[in-house]
Design an enzyme around this catalytic site. Structure first.
Site, PDB file in Angstrom:
ATOM      1  N   SER A   1      54.108  33.368  30.715  1.00 23.11           N
ATOM      2  CA  SER A   1      54.649  32.380  29.766  1.00 23.11           C
ATOM      3  C   SER A   1      54.841  32.914  28.359  1.00 23.11           C
ATOM      4  CB  SER A   1      53.736  31.172  29.684  1.00 23.11           C
ATOM      5  OG  SER A   1      53.950  30.376  30.802  1.00 23.11           O
TER       6      SER A   1
ATOM      7  N   LYS B   1      58.253  33.003  27.036  1.00 20.90           N
ATOM      8  CA  LYS B   1      59.026  31.791  26.711  1.00 20.90           C
ATOM      9  C   LYS B   1      59.511  31.725  25.258  1.00 20.90           C
ATOM     10  CE  LYS B   1      56.689  29.104  30.333  1.00 20.90           C
ATOM     11  NZ  LYS B   1      55.614  28.106  30.557  1.00 20.90           N
TER      12      LYS B   1
ATOM     13  N   TYR C   1      64.225  33.179  35.475  1.00 17.24           N
ATOM     14  CA  TYR C   1      62.969  32.769  34.849  1.00 17.24           C
ATOM     15  C   TYR C   1      61.786  33.478  35.519  1.00 17.24           C
ATOM     16  CZ  TYR C   1      58.844  29.908  33.945  1.00 17.24           C
ATOM     17  OH  TYR C   1      57.579  29.499  33.635  1.00 17.24           O
TER      18      TYR C   1
ATOM     19  N   TYR D   1      49.878  24.973  25.318  1.00 19.12           N
ATOM     20  CA  TYR D   1      49.959  23.808  26.215  1.00 19.12           C
ATOM     21  C   TYR D   1      49.075  22.679  25.712  1.00 19.12           C
ATOM     22  CZ  TYR D   1      51.508  27.762  28.891  1.00 19.12           C
ATOM     23  OH  TYR D   1      52.118  28.902  29.272  1.00 19.12           O
TER      24      TYR D   1
ATOM     25  N   VAL E   1      49.700  33.104  32.065  1.00 21.17           N
ATOM     26  CA  VAL E   1      48.691  33.139  33.137  1.00 21.17           C
ATOM     27  C   VAL E   1      48.403  34.555  33.624  1.00 21.17           C
ATOM     28  CG1 VAL E   1      49.024  30.774  33.963  1.00 21.17           C
ATOM     29  CG2 VAL E   1      50.434  32.619  34.908  1.00 21.17           C
TER      30      VAL E   1
HETATM   31  N1  GLN Z   1      55.484  32.161  35.662  1.00 21.11           N
HETATM   32  C1  GLN Z   1      54.467  31.219  35.394  1.00 21.11           C
HETATM   33  C2  GLN Z   1      54.829  29.839  35.928  1.00 21.11           C
HETATM   34  O1  GLN Z   1      55.926  29.438  35.756  1.00 21.11           O
HETATM   35  C3  GLN Z   1      54.203  31.148  33.918  1.00 21.11           C
HETATM   36  C4  GLN Z   1      53.150  30.139  33.590  1.00 21.11           C
HETATM   37  C5  GLN Z   1      52.275  30.573  32.497  1.00 21.11           C
HETATM   38  O2  GLN Z   1      52.159  31.730  32.174  1.00 21.11           O
HETATM   39  N2  GLN Z   1      51.552  29.626  31.936  1.00 21.11           N
HETATM   40  O3  GLN Z   1      54.023  29.189  36.504  1.00 21.11           O
END
Ligand code: GLN
Length: 610
Positions: A70, A73, A195, A247, A265
């Site tokens: 993430s 992003k 993505y 988040y 993550v």
């Molecule tokens: N690729 C992961 C997902 O879409 C990214 C989520 C994350 O890093 N919080 O679930």
């Protein structure tokens, strides 16, 4: 060499101690919903800090590669903003914190618009907006964007990508839901696939710290000098990071750590202190919200120990930006003046007031400067604000200075702002806020000395009839003769020989033996210090009624500067050998007392200006 220097740095030592302490923290679990992520070693733990000067400090597993997840992003969001502009992006994806988990299926009721680009829904919609003619080209553009931030080519971890592509049903559902609402306007599968690929880009801590440092550095990579993100988009990216980057822990994070940040993550976190540093931590053990446990702890401790919380600043005040304040009675320009003119300046110089400024002119500091200027305004006709030592003038400060200058000009005072010409943003803002300023003398001086000289000239002109340098000043009226008796003056006149000089002609040159002093009858003479390979430096300009070349009468030293007639003129040359003993003592005492006065003034200036 460089490695040695880093090892010795207090920051490096601090990070090592911090790493040692936080390594004991073994809370949290590996992300398992993407099966391949469970192959991470739970012990992996790295920290890196990159400054906007391009120094990178690293400890632990800072070179261990992991997937960005993430953390991609905000960077892809920046690319979308650069591609489409803010309005088109905002039409599809909002900027409100959701307070919900990263993978929540929360879309704005009615429109289906995802709340922000940091939750998965918003990020998938953002990726679908990236410009490109084919999926390959879009991926290429994303990889190239990351490469601008890290300074090296980027690759995708194919195993993690395949693992997520196979199991990412929830993200697939989100993408199709958004297709239903026309947030995604074409087949969602290629965008979704992109993505997954962007999330599987491999980075290490050092990369992430540099990516953070690019954002801290207004979008420019501090190591390569390459712009990674248009300046106009930097604050937008940092804003969504600070409100939504962690988040459903975003509120708690900004409360305790106080920096825009983003987690993934894969176990990474990047935090940004604008203008200062990017901080990256990697440890794959995650809390229930998907944030790295050690990552949070490390950022909390660094923020506390170095007082990095954004809302915790000690801004500079006027005391720090005013290097010196004086008027023209206290400090004069480098221009040598005749005794009568110096008397005028000593009496009336308080009509010219100078503020020598330094450092960063921010809203608070400038407000108190303006306050002080207005408090001390009584009797001031010329205000000089010297910006030569100012490193930055922010927008608010520029507005305030423009307003102040306009108001004072409107009252019939003169404002001069030397040293501003190379401060382009400032000049632009002043021109916008006050177009008429362009027709005034306000910015015409490069330093306060020339501005002061101009202000002195004007003051003298209003107080005394102007002295015309083409007009002859009698020998008896020369500054050297003020304390001489009539007889002594006659004695001096008898040995003086009048010499004419054409424009640019030298009276003498540096290093020549000195055998005479000169009294200026007519025209201006410049004292120049020759510099090899450069134009000579002007030490002073002398006018009729002044004298020069006198010091060797006492010292016997050769000439220490060139003296050149500026536009042509005349001097009386008085040969040392012709001066008889009694007159010599009288001349030396005049020279000494006038020199002592000049030195005392210089000492005063030195004390004042440092
Ligand atoms: N690729 C992961 C997902 O879409 C990214 C989520 C994350 O890093 N919080 O679930």
């Amino acid at each position: 060499m460089a490695v040695k220097a880093l090892v010795d740095s207090p920051i490096q030592k601090y990070l090592e101690a911090l790493h040692g302490r936080v390594a004991d923290l073994r809370e949290g679990d590996l992300a398992s919903y993407i099966p391949e992520l469970t192959s991470a070693d739970p012990e992996w733990f790295g920290i890196a800090v990159a400054t906007v000067d391009g120094h990178v400090y690293q400890v632990g597993d800072s070179r261990q590669a992991f997937t960005i997840q993430s953390i991609s992003k905000p960077f892809v969001y920046g690319l979308a903003l650069a591609d489409l502009g803010v309005e088109r992006v905002l039409a599809k994806v909002g900027v409100e914190p959701s307070g919900e988990a990263f993978n929540s299926i929360s879309l704005e009721p009615g429109t289906g618009r995802p709340l922000n680009p940091m939750i998965n829904a918003g990020a998938i919609a953002t990726t679908c907006m990236i410009a490109g003619d084919s999926p390959e080209q879009r991926e290429q553009r994303i990889l190239e964007m990351f490469a601008r931030y890290t300074g090296h080519p980027m690759v995708v971890d194919e195993r993690v990508y395949a693992s997520e592509a196979r199991t990412g049903h929830r993200n697939r559902a989100l993408a199709h839901l958004m297709r239903n609402f026309d947030v995604i306007e074409t087949d969602p599968e290629p965008g979704l696939d992109l993505y997954f690929r962007q999330c599987s880009v491999l980075v290490n801590c050092r990369d992430l710290a540099l990516m953070g440092a690019c954002l801290a550095n207004n979008g420019v990579n501090p190591v390569t000098g390459v712009r990674a993100l248009p300046e106009a988009q930097v604050a937008r990216v940092l804003s969504v990071m600070s409100s939504c980057g962690m988040y459903d822990y975003s509120g708690g994070w900004i409360y305790s750590v106080g920096m825009p940040a983003k987690s993934g993550v894969g176990g990474g976190i990047v935090a940004v202190l604008p203008g200062q540093v990017g901080i990256a931590v990697f440890s794959p053990l995650l809390d229930a919200r998907g944030n790295s446990c050690r990552g949070i702890r490390v950022c909390e401790e660094i923020s506390r120990d170095f007082d990095l919380h954004l809302f915790h600043t000690s801004r500079s005040t006027s005391a720090a930006i005013i290097r010196a304040r004086y008027d023209a009675t206290l400090v004069g320009s480098q221009r040598r003046r005749r005794l009568a003119e110096r008397d005028l300046l000593a009496q009336h110089g308080n009509r010219v007031r100078v503020y020598d400024l330094q450092g960063e002119l921010t809203i608070g500091a400038t407000e108190s400067l303006v306050h002080e200027v207005l408090d001390e305004l009584a009797g001031v006709e010329v205000l000089i604000l010297d910006l030569a030592r100012v490193v930055n003038v922010d927008q608010a400060a520029a507005r305030m200075l423009a307003d102040l200058s306009r108001d004072l000009t409107g009252q019939g005072r003169t404002v001069l702002i030397p040293g501003a010409a190379n401060k382009y943003a400032f000049m632009r803002l002043v021109a916008q806020a006050w177009p008429q300023s362009q027709d005034l003398a306000i910015f015409q001086f490069s330093d306060s000395d020339h501005a002061l000289e101009w202000a002195e000239d004007r003051l003298i002109a209003t107080l005394a009839p102007p002295t015309d340098p083409t007009q002859e000043t009698a020998l008896a009226d020369n500054d050297l003769c003020v304390t001489l008796s009539g007889e002594e003056r006659a004695g001096l006149a008898a040995i003086a020989q009048r010499l004419e000089f054409a424009a640019g002609a030298p009276v003498f040159r540096t290093g020549e033996a000195a055998d005479a002093l000169f009294l200026i009858a007519q025209g201006r003479f410049e004292v120049l210090l020759p510099a090899p390979g450069q134009p000579p430096r002007r030490l002073s300009t002398l006018s009729p009624g002044m004298y020069f070349g006198e010091l060797p009468l006492a010292s016997g030293q050769p000439r220490s500067a060139d003296v050149v007639a500026r536009d042509g003129g005349a001097c009386w040359r008085v040969p040392f050998a012709a001066i008889e003993a009694g007159l010599k003592i009288r001349l030396l005492s005049t020279i000494a007392s006038q020199l002592a006065e000049r030195l005392a003034e210089q000492a005063r200036v030195q004390r004042l200006l440092g």
